[in-house]
Design a protein around this motif. Sequence first.
Motif, PDB file in Angstrom:
ATOM      1  N   ARG A 133       0.833  -1.210   0.000  1.00 18.79           N
ATOM      2  CA  ARG A 133       0.000   0.000   0.000  1.00 18.79           C
ATOM      3  C   ARG A 133       0.867   1.258   0.000  1.00 18.79           C
ATOM      4  O   ARG A 133       0.570   2.234  -0.712  1.00 18.79           O
ATOM      5  N   GLU A 137       0.977   4.255  -2.870  1.00 21.29           N
ATOM      6  CA  GLU A 137       0.796   5.676  -2.585  1.00 21.29           C
ATOM      7  C   GLU A 137       1.940   6.505  -3.165  1.00 21.29           C
ATOM      8  O   GLU A 137       1.728   7.582  -3.733  1.00 21.29           O
ATOM      9  N   ARG A 140       1.450   6.687  -6.888  1.00 20.03           N
ATOM     10  CA  ARG A 140       0.376   7.615  -7.268  1.00 20.03           C
ATOM     11  C   ARG A 140       0.855   9.058  -7.248  1.00 20.03           C
ATOM     12  O   ARG A 140       0.486   9.856  -8.115  1.00 20.03           O
ATOM     13  N   LYS A 197      -4.570   0.531  -7.997  1.00 18.68           N
ATOM     14  CA  LYS A 197      -4.632   1.959  -7.699  1.00 18.68           C
ATOM     15  C   LYS A 197      -3.391   2.706  -8.175  1.00 18.68           C
ATOM     16  O   LYS A 197      -3.361   3.944  -8.147  1.00 18.68           O
ATOM     17  N   GLN A 220      -8.699  -3.638 -16.050  1.00 18.10           N
ATOM     18  CA  GLN A 220      -7.845  -2.538 -15.599  1.00 18.10           C
ATOM     19  C   GLN A 220      -6.811  -2.212 -16.681  1.00 18.10           C
ATOM     20  O   GLN A 220      -5.780  -2.880 -16.784  1.00 18.10           O
TER      21      GLN A 220
END
Length: 359
Positions: A133, A137, A140, A197, A220
Amino acid sequence: MIDGLVNAHTHLEFSCLNKPISTTGRFTDWIRNVVKYRRENSGLTSEAIRTGIEESWQSGTTILGEIATVGWSASDYAQTGFKGTVFQEVLGLSPERIQQQTVLARSHITSNDTYARGLSPHAPYSTHLDLVRESVEIARHTNCPLAMHLAETKAELELLCSGTGDFREMLIDFGVWRDAVFQPPLKPMDYLEVLAKAPRSLIVHGNYLDETELKFIASQPQMTLVYCPRTHAAFGHTEHPWRRLIELGGRVAIGTDSRASNPDLSLFAELQFLAERHPDVPHLDLLRLGSSNGQRALGFETLSENETRADFTLIRLADSSQRSPQLELFGQANRVCGTMVNGRWVWLAPELAIQNLGP
């Protein structure tokens, strides 16, 4: 002449190996031997990277998706003419390790180097989901790609599902097992949902992805499944789902993995391997897997300022009468004889090097 080949997944640190580390027996035994080799040959990392880049050029590869671990320096890539993405591997299961690896990830992504950068949370058995995770982040916020080994073995699925099996034994032996990390049941989908993500995610190997997971990847457009054909075969895995993913509308790219599991780093040889085993697949479709799909996965489908798209691989056909690239491009007797990166010949076969083929 064809579009430059793209090796979407490799580990150049093992490029000094003369033959693969044995892939017989348990996968975790192979990992133990890989770790042993790395510890005993840490001083060879820079030499191996440079050797691997040169070998890649000699086999027609123009762009690489490289997983970097420890012992490397920016000059190993910047001073060689390397073109590709250097993914810093991060892994760890403890809170302390997660914090340290997050710092490493941020440092890598923000460094001012001449090559593209990405992050590689290693695999579910070695990387806490919280670290995955954190990596997402960072990706991103910096628009960098991620690459993660996922659904590589049945033993991995067992670990995620029940917290048992070969990987539990190996992690205990390594002194890093933590009961709280693997709270079953987990599955590859738990990682795919996080990786989705990121701006771009390379799902490496994916040997045991199920139908639901394949449909998710296909839905995706920022995700690519990276298939390493000869490594997959060396470990004796069941049939790889790459063709099913394509049927579902997903994207597949090709990698060589490393010389720890493969006799060489030739992406061209990977495509020859596929052409021989899947004679019904047009060779130009295979070329897409080994070129444009890899470009998109690594973020090289658009041109940056002052960049040229002059990446080409020159192929010598064994039979000059061949007329159908759809059927004959990756024939077993064909050979790479030249590689151009950014408009410059980085390698030419000796018989061509003395000719005037331009800059």
